[in-house]
Write a protein that holds these residues in place. Structure first.
Motif, short mmCIF file in Angstrom:
data_model
loop_
_atom_site.label_atom_id
_atom_site.label_comp_id
_atom_site.label_asym_id
_atom_site.label_seq_id
_atom_site.Cartn_x
_atom_site.Cartn_y
_atom_site.Cartn_z
N VAL A 168 1.20 4.37 -2.92
CA VAL A 168 0.91 5.56 -2.82
C VAL A 168 2.45 6.44 -3.37
O VAL A 168 2.21 7.77 -3.76
CB VAL A 168 0.65 6.15 -1.04
CG1 VAL A 168 0.39 7.55 -0.86
CG2 VAL A 168 -1.07 5.34 -1.26
N ALA A 169 3.22 5.65 -2.93
CA ALA A 169 4.86 6.81 -2.88
C ALA A 169 5.16 6.99 -4.78
O ALA A 169 5.40 7.43 -5.20
CB ALA A 169 5.69 5.55 -2.09
N PRO A 172 -3.92 13.10 -0.94
CA PRO A 172 -3.83 12.49 0.60
C PRO A 172 -4.84 11.97 0.56
O PRO A 172 -5.93 11.15 2.27
CB PRO A 172 -2.58 13.51 1.60
CG PRO A 172 -2.17 13.75 0.96
CD PRO A 172 -2.93 14.57 -0.66
N TRP A 181 0.83 -1.09 -0.05
CA TRP A 181 0.52 0.23 0.14
C TRP A 181 1.23 1.65 -0.16
O TRP A 181 0.91 2.32 -0.71
CB TRP A 181 -0.73 -0.07 0.67
CG TRP A 181 -1.65 1.07 1.32
CD1 TRP A 181 -2.44 2.34 0.61
CD2 TRP A 181 -2.29 1.45 3.02
NE1 TRP A 181 -3.25 2.83 1.70
CE2 TRP A 181 -3.71 2.38 2.10
CE3 TRP A 181 -3.31 0.39 3.80
CZ2 TRP A 181 -4.27 3.45 3.12
CZ3 TRP A 181 -3.66 0.90 4.61
CH2 TRP A 181 -4.26 2.59 4.76
N GLN A 182 1.31 0.75 0.51
CA GLN A 182 2.72 2.24 1.54
C GLN A 182 3.53 2.67 -0.30
O GLN A 182 4.16 3.90 -0.97
CB GLN A 182 4.03 2.23 2.39
CG GLN A 182 4.62 3.37 2.52
CD GLN A 182 3.67 4.88 3.09
OE1 GLN A 182 2.97 4.75 3.73
NE2 GLN A 182 3.78 6.00 2.29
N ASP A 190 -0.13 7.97 7.11
CA ASP A 190 -1.63 9.66 6.55
C ASP A 190 -2.45 8.80 8.26
O ASP A 190 -2.98 9.07 8.69
CB ASP A 190 -1.81 9.62 6.00
CG ASP A 190 -0.18 10.17 5.29
OD1 ASP A 190 0.23 11.01 5.41
OD2 ASP A 190 -0.76 10.01 3.55
N GLY A 209 -1.38 7.32 2.72
CA GLY A 209 -1.16 6.60 2.91
C GLY A 209 -1.07 5.50 4.18
O GLY A 209 -1.86 5.83 4.97
N PRO A 210 -0.31 4.15 4.54
CA PRO A 210 -0.50 3.63 5.89
C PRO A 210 -0.50 4.90 6.90
O PRO A 210 -0.82 4.76 8.10
CB PRO A 210 0.13 2.67 5.97
CG PRO A 210 0.03 2.23 4.40
CD PRO A 210 0.64 3.74 3.39
#
Length: 326
Positions: A90-91, A97, A86-87, A105, A102-103
């Motif tokens: 997102v990256a 956001p 997941w991260q 956040d 992301g995890p």
């Protein structure tokens, strides 16, 4: 006078032979108990003991390290892998956001909600409603299931209705519950009951259908009738299916609760996890939405792993339907 009693005849010994005393029987030497051979029956006893040992459940406790390696480590590794993926997405993709957090956040937002008591308050409210509603559903569905299982005519009449109620999404009852009970906790409890009761009743019926007919005949011969037959013969024999129905009933009640809390907001209804989920949607805070979703998911997984799975495995193992502990 003449004595007519005959004198005993003299023993004639052959010439050249000596008198030999008759042999005295000698008792056999005593054999100690340790060296004594086992009786013939002992072989059968040893065989029976061996059979009993095969059928006896081993009670060796599994070491904590082995439990951690075989039970706890795989889901933790899968969870960690999912969070890393997941991260990474997102990256790489770099979405907004507020749309796809992301995890990290979500973790920061969850920590804020935890520090001000919002998550704990919502979690306590939902857990209290879910557990109390489920217990009421069990108290209602258990005698109802036994009654329907014992009366074939009643089962033919209401069996399809119970199956239909189980298929019906429980959130369909929310508008009717709001009209009947208003925006109060009674609305939430009604939806929970309508979601859990049909599942528990159907689980009871499925367990009763798997009872061997010999058990009923044996109970009948021993004088069991009516509710005595239902409570002392039918219910213990139907426990595996009944436990599966309880497990499914809890899943339905928890989902029904979240649906009711998500739709019925305001009035005297308390603030639960479903309300937190709806609040995050209203303010377009995806981190709050994900925090509420993960909290709901965590409760469902923990209840499943800590309560229903051990109960179901113990019942199956006690009836020889599951292998012994390693």
């Amino acid at each position: 006078m003449r004595n007519d009693t005959a004198a005993p005849a003299a023993t004639t010994v052959p010439a050249g032979s000596a008198l030999r005393p008759s042999p005295v029987p000698v008792p056999p030497p005593a054999v100690s108990s340790a060296a004594a051979p086992a009786p013939a029956a002992s072989g059968a006893g040893q065989e029976l003991a061996g059979l009993d040992a095969l059928q006896t459940e081993r009670t060796r406790r599994t070491p904590a390290a082995e439990v951690l390696r075989t039970k706890a480590a795989p889901p933790l590794v899968a969870l960690l892998f999912g969070l890393l993926l997941w991260q990474l997405l997102v990256a790489v993709l770099g979405p907004r956001p507020d749309v796809v957090p992301g995890p990290l956040d979500v973790a920061r937002r969850f920590a804020e909600l935890l520090s001000d008591g919002t998550v704990l308050s919502a979690l306590g409210t939902s857990l209290w409603r879910g557990v109390s509603g489920f217990l009421v559903a069990v108290a209602v569905a258990t005698p109802l299931g036994l009654l329907v299982a014992q009366r074939q005519g009643l089962r033919n009449a209401v069996g399809p209705l119970i199956s239909g109620l189980q298929v019906l999404p429980s959130v369909a009852w929310v508008p009717a519950a709001i009209i009947w009970f208003g925006l109060s906790d009674a609305t939430v409890y009604f939806v929970v009951l309508m979601g859990a009761i049909p599942s528990i009743v159907n689980g009871m019926l499925a367990g009763v259908d798997r009872i061997p007919p010999q058990l009923r005949r044996a109970g009948h011969v021993l004088g069991a009738r009516g509710w005595t037959m239902a409570v002392k013969v039918v219910l213990p024999a139907a426990l595996p299916g009944y436990a599966a129905g309880l497990k499914q009933g809890w899943a339905f009640s928890w989902r029904s609760l979240m649906g009711a809390e998500l739709i019925a907001i305001g009035g005297s209804i308390g603030f639960g996890l479903g309300s937190l989920l709806e609040q995050g949607r209203t303010v377009s805070d995806m981190a709050v939405v994900m925090a509420a979703v993960l909290s709901i998911l965590a409760v469902g997984i923990l209840v499943e792993l800590l309560l229903f799975n051990p109960l179901e495995r113990r019942l199956l193992r006690g009836r020889g339907l599951l292998g012994p502990r390693p």
